[in-house]
Design a protein around this motif. Structure first.
Motif, PDB file in Angstrom:
ATOM      1  N   ASP A 294      -9.880  10.187 -29.395  1.00  0.00           N
ATOM      2  CA  ASP A 294     -11.031  10.379 -30.277  1.00  0.00           C
ATOM      3  C   ASP A 294     -10.845   9.727 -31.641  1.00  0.00           C
ATOM      4  O   ASP A 294     -11.812   9.172 -32.212  1.00  0.00           O
ATOM      5  CB  ASP A 294     -11.308  11.878 -30.473  1.00  0.00           C
ATOM      6  N   GLU A 295      -9.661   9.783 -32.191  1.00  0.00           N
ATOM      7  CA  GLU A 295      -9.471   9.258 -33.544  1.00  0.00           C
ATOM      8  C   GLU A 295      -8.550   8.048 -33.574  1.00  0.00           C
ATOM      9  O   GLU A 295      -8.864   7.036 -34.218  1.00  0.00           O
ATOM     10  CB  GLU A 295      -8.886  10.359 -34.452  1.00  0.00           C
ATOM     11  N   TYR A 296      -7.414   8.178 -32.917  1.00  0.00           N
ATOM     12  CA  TYR A 296      -6.410   7.116 -33.036  1.00  0.00           C
ATOM     13  C   TYR A 296      -6.240   6.386 -31.684  1.00  0.00           C
ATOM     14  O   TYR A 296      -5.596   6.898 -30.782  1.00  0.00           O
ATOM     15  CB  TYR A 296      -5.067   7.689 -33.483  1.00  0.00           C
TER      16      TYR A 296
ATOM     17  N   GLN B  58      -5.810   6.321 -23.041  1.00  0.00           N
ATOM     18  CA  GLN B  58      -5.983   7.106 -24.269  1.00  0.00           C
ATOM     19  C   GLN B  58      -5.517   6.321 -25.481  1.00  0.00           C
ATOM     20  O   GLN B  58      -6.199   6.251 -26.499  1.00  0.00           O
ATOM     21  CB  GLN B  58      -5.188   8.423 -24.153  1.00  0.00           C
ATOM     22  N   ILE B  59      -4.350   5.691 -25.348  1.00  0.00           N
ATOM     23  CA  ILE B  59      -3.783   4.960 -26.486  1.00  0.00           C
ATOM     24  C   ILE B  59      -4.634   3.751 -26.828  1.00  0.00           C
ATOM     25  O   ILE B  59      -4.854   3.436 -28.002  1.00  0.00           O
ATOM     26  CB  ILE B  59      -2.341   4.528 -26.161  1.00  0.00           C
TER      27      ILE B  59
ATOM     28  N   GLU C 223       0.826  -1.202   0.000  1.00  0.00           N
ATOM     29  CA  GLU C 223       0.000   0.000   0.000  1.00  0.00           C
ATOM     30  C   GLU C 223       0.862   1.254   0.000  1.00  0.00           C
ATOM     31  O   GLU C 223       0.548   2.258  -0.657  1.00  0.00           O
ATOM     32  CB  GLU C 223      -0.932  -0.009   1.219  1.00  0.00           C
ATOM     33  N   GLN C 224       1.976   1.188   0.754  1.00  0.00           N
ATOM     34  CA  GLN C 224       2.871   2.345   0.812  1.00  0.00           C
ATOM     35  C   GLN C 224       3.451   2.664  -0.556  1.00  0.00           C
ATOM     36  O   GLN C 224       3.528   3.835  -0.968  1.00  0.00           O
ATOM     37  CB  GLN C 224       3.982   2.051   1.827  1.00  0.00           C
ATOM     38  N   LYS C 225       3.862   1.651  -1.275  1.00  0.00           N
ATOM     39  CA  LYS C 225       4.390   1.861  -2.640  1.00  0.00           C
ATOM     40  C   LYS C 225       3.316   2.447  -3.551  1.00  0.00           C
ATOM     41  O   LYS C 225       3.571   3.336  -4.366  1.00  0.00           O
ATOM     42  CB  LYS C 225       4.899   0.531  -3.190  1.00  0.00           C
ATOM     43  N   LYS C 226       2.092   1.939  -3.422  1.00  0.00           N
ATOM     44  CA  LYS C 226       0.975   2.402  -4.276  1.00  0.00           C
ATOM     45  C   LYS C 226       0.659   3.861  -4.008  1.00  0.00           C
ATOM     46  O   LYS C 226       0.475   4.671  -4.935  1.00  0.00           O
ATOM     47  CB  LYS C 226      -0.229   1.517  -4.002  1.00  0.00           C
ATOM     48  N   LEU C 227       0.580   4.248  -2.697  1.00  0.00           N
ATOM     49  CA  LEU C 227       0.268   5.631  -2.354  1.00  0.00           C
ATOM     50  C   LEU C 227       1.405   6.573  -2.711  1.00  0.00           C
ATOM     51  O   LEU C 227       1.181   7.716  -3.163  1.00  0.00           O
ATOM     52  CB  LEU C 227      -0.021   5.719  -0.854  1.00  0.00           C
ATOM     53  N   GLU C 228       2.624   6.104  -2.515  1.00  0.00           N
ATOM     54  CA  GLU C 228       3.788   6.949  -2.789  1.00  0.00           C
ATOM     55  C   GLU C 228       3.908   7.301  -4.275  1.00  0.00           C
ATOM     56  O   GLU C 228       4.341   8.397  -4.629  1.00  0.00           O
ATOM     57  CB  GLU C 228       5.047   6.224  -2.297  1.00  0.00           C
ATOM     58  N   HIS C 229       3.494   6.379  -5.154  1.00  0.00           N
ATOM     59  CA  HIS C 229       3.610   6.603  -6.598  1.00  0.00           C
ATOM     60  C   HIS C 229       2.247   6.788  -7.263  1.00  0.00           C
ATOM     61  O   HIS C 229       2.074   6.536  -8.458  1.00  0.00           O
ATOM     62  CB  HIS C 229       4.332   5.419  -7.252  1.00  0.00           C
ATOM     63  N   ALA C 230       1.250   7.263  -6.498  1.00  0.00           N
ATOM     64  CA  ALA C 230      -0.115   7.402  -7.025  1.00  0.00           C
ATOM     65  C   ALA C 230      -0.175   8.377  -8.205  1.00  0.00           C
ATOM     66  O   ALA C 230      -0.843   8.119  -9.223  1.00  0.00           O
ATOM     67  CB  ALA C 230      -1.050   7.850  -5.909  1.00  0.00           C
ATOM     68  N   GLY C 231       0.493   9.532  -8.108  1.00  0.00           N
ATOM     69  CA  GLY C 231       0.447  10.525  -9.193  1.00  0.00           C
ATOM     70  C   GLY C 231       0.982   9.959 -10.489  1.00  0.00           C
ATOM     71  O   GLY C 231       0.364  10.093 -11.560  1.00  0.00           O
ATOM     72  N   GLN C 232       2.142   9.327 -10.416  1.00  0.00           N
ATOM     73  CA  GLN C 232       2.752   8.755 -11.618  1.00  0.00           C
ATOM     74  C   GLN C 232       1.894   7.621 -12.171  1.00  0.00           C
ATOM     75  O   GLN C 232       1.739   7.485 -13.389  1.00  0.00           O
ATOM     76  CB  GLN C 232       4.146   8.254 -11.280  1.00  0.00           C
ATOM     77  N   LEU C 233       1.302   6.808 -11.266  1.00  0.00           N
ATOM     78  CA  LEU C 233       0.451   5.699 -11.709  1.00  0.00           C
ATOM     79  C   LEU C 233      -0.783   6.217 -12.453  1.00  0.00           C
ATOM     80  O   LEU C 233      -1.171   5.688 -13.509  1.00  0.00           O
ATOM     81  CB  LEU C 233       0.013   4.858 -10.496  1.00  0.00           C
ATOM     82  N   LEU C 234      -1.410   7.296 -11.917  1.00  0.00           N
ATOM     83  CA  LEU C 234      -2.610   7.849 -12.568  1.00  0.00           C
ATOM     84  C   LEU C 234      -2.269   8.468 -13.922  1.00  0.00           C
ATOM     85  O   LEU C 234      -2.979   8.263 -14.916  1.00  0.00           O
ATOM     86  CB  LEU C 234      -3.263   8.897 -11.663  1.00  0.00           C
ATOM     87  N   GLN C 235      -1.186   9.236 -13.960  1.00  0.00           N
ATOM     88  CA  GLN C 235      -0.804   9.894 -15.209  1.00  0.00           C
ATOM     89  C   GLN C 235      -0.478   8.884 -16.304  1.00  0.00           C
ATOM     90  O   GLN C 235      -1.020   8.945 -17.412  1.00  0.00           O
ATOM     91  CB  GLN C 235       0.402  10.804 -14.972  1.00  0.00           C
ATOM     92  N   SER C 236       0.382   7.921 -15.980  1.00  0.00           N
ATOM     93  CA  SER C 236       0.762   6.929 -16.989  1.00  0.00           C
ATOM     94  C   SER C 236      -0.407   6.030 -17.337  1.00  0.00           C
ATOM     95  O   SER C 236      -0.598   5.648 -18.514  1.00  0.00           O
ATOM     96  CB  SER C 236       1.928   6.083 -16.459  1.00  0.00           C
ATOM     97  N   GLY C 237      -1.256   5.720 -16.359  1.00  0.00           N
ATOM     98  CA  GLY C 237      -2.395   4.850 -16.615  1.00  0.00           C
ATOM     99  C   GLY C 237      -3.387   5.484 -17.573  1.00  0.00           C
ATOM    100  O   GLY C 237      -3.915   4.810 -18.473  1.00  0.00           O
ATOM    101  N   HIS C 238      -3.657   6.783 -17.346  1.00  0.00           N
ATOM    102  CA  HIS C 238      -4.608   7.466 -18.242  1.00  0.00           C
ATOM    103  C   HIS C 238      -4.031   7.612 -19.650  1.00  0.00           C
ATOM    104  O   HIS C 238      -4.779   7.569 -20.645  1.00  0.00           O
ATOM    105  CB  HIS C 238      -4.974   8.835 -17.671  1.00  0.00           C
TER     106      HIS C 238
END
Length: 554
Positions: free
Chosen positions: A238-240, A232-233, A213-228
């Motif tokens: 919208d197109e590709y 998208q990909i 859990e500590q690893k997950k919370l510590e890297h939450a921002g990077q996980l959300l950004q890369s995950g989104h």
């Protein structure tokens, strides 16, 4: 009783075979002939220490076999039965000694430790040596003689066993009690350590879950950004995005498949890829939904982990070992608390063992008191017969303080003697001369032998230092004993020898440059010659022969 003795290659004996009878058997011979060889060989069969020097010169081993009739010895029969060595009413004991000094013992043909030879031997033979009077100078021997006279050897053994059991409990209790201060300090330390671990309340798998859990919370921002970005990909652009591009590819392949049917497999593969991407997209979306930017929770997790790491470091274990450590400390704490119960139980056992010892020891004390006066009276009578008319013998019992109680009982036993009228009785070593000690010893041996249950009694030159009319009294006493037990008596005294029911003569002969000892049963005429020799020496006269004849007649 001893019925047969076979000796091979022992000391000066080549081969010797004797049939022995009940009654009093006298053994005599010239000085240096080896009169005690037969008794030494008998002692060897009963567990005496073996010596390579006992093997006859030029031979590799000595062998002695003794056969006993057990029909009147139920104790020996019970012992043999208890050790699975019984055979019949006859028992055969064999001892073999090699030139190298090694020895082996056998009872009824079965290999047997020497300790068992000694155990069985105490039921079969009682040997009174020529130095018996020297043992009278030891007080512990006085107690043994009194117990034998009182026929309380079994009770004395029980007292010793109970005393040893009591002392064993005392030692264990003392050890536990001495450790109590150290145990108290240990309990205090364990209480402090356990209190810290209980307050920590670490649960199984909690550490691993917190670290994840500590690893997950510590890297939450990077996980959300890369995950989104991945979302998208894969599907949300919208197109590709992967999904739309796969749909376009499927449409183109569908058109081509009308002209190239084999392309249908490619279309199927792309369809499977689309299914996998859909599943991956679903898993990624679910994961991203569980990820949140929560600094407060991250702080809580890190504080909990820090506490766990600090406690582990204090106890010098890895964090994942804390739960096992708590279980170990709890087990030790229970053991220390239960040791208090063990101490109480041991106190009870110690008290019971002491009471059992006291009960048996008091019974033994009463028996000793009763028979001490009887022994003194009987010894006095024998001493008067042996020419010590003014002697007064006392078996003194001196009660001991509890601190001095021993495996031998509650009192000291000491023999005292006053050799002249009006004297105060004093310890034997301070009063009696050598000749007097011999007579006192002989008197005590005769008295104790009368109450002995041992069927064969051996007297090895116990008449040393006496002669004349006193020697005749000794002979009569031993002959009288011979009506109750089998007596084997080595003697130099013609007055003693003339009293025997049988007479064995020991002589030395030279055979092929080797000296050989022989033992010959004497008929009436040969016995007359031997008693005359003992009276007058090598040159026999009519007077010594007449004297010998008179002695044998009476």
């Amino acid at each position: 009783m001893l019925t047969h003795l076979l000796i091979k290659n022992f000391a000066l004996v080549d081969t010797l075979e004797l049939e022995l009878n009940s009654g009093m058997t006298v053994i005599s011979g010239e000085t240096g002939a080896g009169k005690s060889i037969m008794l030494d060989a008998l002692g060897l069969t009963l567990g005496d220490r073996a010596d390579s020097d006992t093997v006859r010169e030029g031979q590799e081993r000595a062998e002695i076999t003794a056969t006993f009739d057990l029909s009147t010895i139920p104790e020996a029969e019970e012992w043999l039965k208890a050790h699975d060595l019984e055979q019949s009413e006859e028992c055969q004991i064999r001892r073999v000694v090699t030139r190298e000094g090694r020895s082996r013992g056998y009872i009824n043909g079965q290999p047997t430790p020497l300790t068992q030879l000694k155990e069985l031997g105490q039921f079969l033979v009682d040997i009174h040596g020529q130095h018996e009077h020297q043992r009278l100078l030891r007080k512990d021997y006085h107690r043994t003689l009194l117990d034998d006279f009182a026929q309380q050897r079994t009770l004395a053994d029980q007292v010793r066993q109970h005393y040893q059991q009591w002392q064993s409990c005392e030692r264990k209790l003392a050890q536990l009690t001495e450790d109590s201060d150290e145990k108290t300090a240990r309990i205090q330390l364990l209480s402090y350590q356990l209190e810290e671990l209980v307050q920590l309340a670490l649960q199984a798998d909690e550490l691993e879950a917190l670290e994840q859990e500590q690893k997950k919370l510590e890297h939450a921002g990077q996980l959300l950004q890369s995950g989104h970005q991945v979302m998208q990909i894969v599907s949300e652009h919208d197109e590709y995005n992967c999904i739309s591009l796969l749909n376009q590819s499927q449409q183109l392949l569908h058109q081509l498949s009308q002209h190239a049917p084999t392309i249908a497999t490619v279309s199927e593969m792309l369809n499977n890829a689309q299914i996998v991407i859909d599943e991956a997209t679903h898993e990624l979306r679910n994961y991203l939904d569980s990820v949140e930017l929560n600094p407060e929770r991250l702080n809580e997790v890190e504080e909990r982990l820090t506490l766990i790491y600090d406690v582990a470091r204090k106890h010098r274990v890895q964090p994942e070992q804390l739960i096992a450590l708590q279980e170990t400390l709890e087990t030790e704490m229970e053991s220390l608390h239960s040791s208090d119960e063990a101490i109480e139980l041991l106190r009870e056992d110690t008290a019971s063992a002491r009471e059992a010892f006291l009960q048996q020891a008091r019974t033994l004390s009463e028996a000793r008191k009763t028979h001490a006066s009887e022994l003194a009276k009987a010894v006095d009578q024998q001493l008067h017969k042996l020419g010590m008319n003014d002697a007064h013998f006392t078996a003194q019992l001196k009660p001991l303080e509890e601190a001095k109680w021993s495996a031998q009982g509650l009192e000291d036993v000491e023999f005292l003697i006053a050799t002249n009228r009006g004297q105060t009785a004093r310890p034997l070593a301070k009063v009696a001369s050598g000749g007097e000690l011999s007579r006192i010893s002989l008197a005590i041996q005769v008295i104790t032998a009368q109450t002995s249950s041992t069927p064969t009694l051996v007297f090895d030159e116990v008449d040393v230092g006496i002669g004349g009319a006193i020697a005749e009294v000794v002979g009569k006493l031993l002959r009288q004993l011979g009506t109750k037990a089998q007596i084997l008596c080595v003697t130099h005294q013609p007055q003693v020898a003339s009293q025997g029911h049988q007479h064995l003569y020991v002589s030395k002969q030279n055979q092929q440059n080797l000296t050989c000892t022989q033992i010959t049963p004497l008929d009436n005429n040969a016995r007359l010659q031997e008693v005359a020799r003992m009276l007058g020496g090598i040159q026999l006269t009519d007077a010594t022969l007449l004297h010998a004849k008179e002695m044998l007649k009476h």
